[in-house]
Scaffold this active site. Structure first.
Site, PDB file in Angstrom:
ATOM      1  CG  ASP A  49      49.385  48.482  41.413  1.00 50.31           C
ATOM      2  OD1 ASP A  49      50.754  48.336  41.343  1.00 50.31           O
ATOM      3  OD2 ASP A  49      48.480  49.183  40.767  1.00 50.31           O
ATOM      4  CG  ASP A  74      49.263  46.880  38.056  1.00 51.45           C
ATOM      5  OD1 ASP A  74      48.888  46.315  39.014  1.00 51.45           O
ATOM      6  OD2 ASP A  74      49.746  47.969  37.615  1.00 51.45           O
TER       7      ASP A  74
END
Length: 115
Positions: A49, A74
């Protein structure tokens, strides 16, 4: 010679996003049977991420599609983790409250950004 253009779907950060999705699907599928592997995969997804944003800026591959892909990945990852934690630990209400807070805060942020 004409400049070669890459479709947004094949940008490096988006490919990292696709890998994160597959990794999370596998991680959550095995979360109760192999907690160590689940933890490792979730951690690697967390590191990816950070990397996708770095690659997006480094290679100038920032896109609306990538931003949405990253945000949705996410939110789903966080939601799945909180649901699992609510099943493992009592009271589960605490984790469900955190899930509601996460969704509401990001919805408000996107609402403010796009209006």
């Amino acid at each position: 010679m004409a400049a070669r253009t890459i479709t947004v779907y094949l940008y490096i950060p988006n490919i990292i996003g696709y890998i994160r999705i597959l990794m999370n699907i596998f991680a959550f599928a095995i979360c109760f049977s192999d907690r160590k592997l689940f933890s490792l995969l979730y951690f690697i997804s967390f590191v990816c991420d950070a990397l996708d944003g770095w690659f997006a800026r480094k290679f100038n591959q920032v896109s609306t599609f990538g931003a949405v892909l990253d945000m949705v990945t996410d939110r789903i990852s966080t939601a799945c983790l909180l649901v699992i934690l609510s099943q493992v630990y009592s009271p589960g209400f605490v984790f469900m409250s955190l899930l509601a807070l996460d969704i509401a805060s990001h919805w408000l942020q996107m609402y403010r950004f796009y209006t």
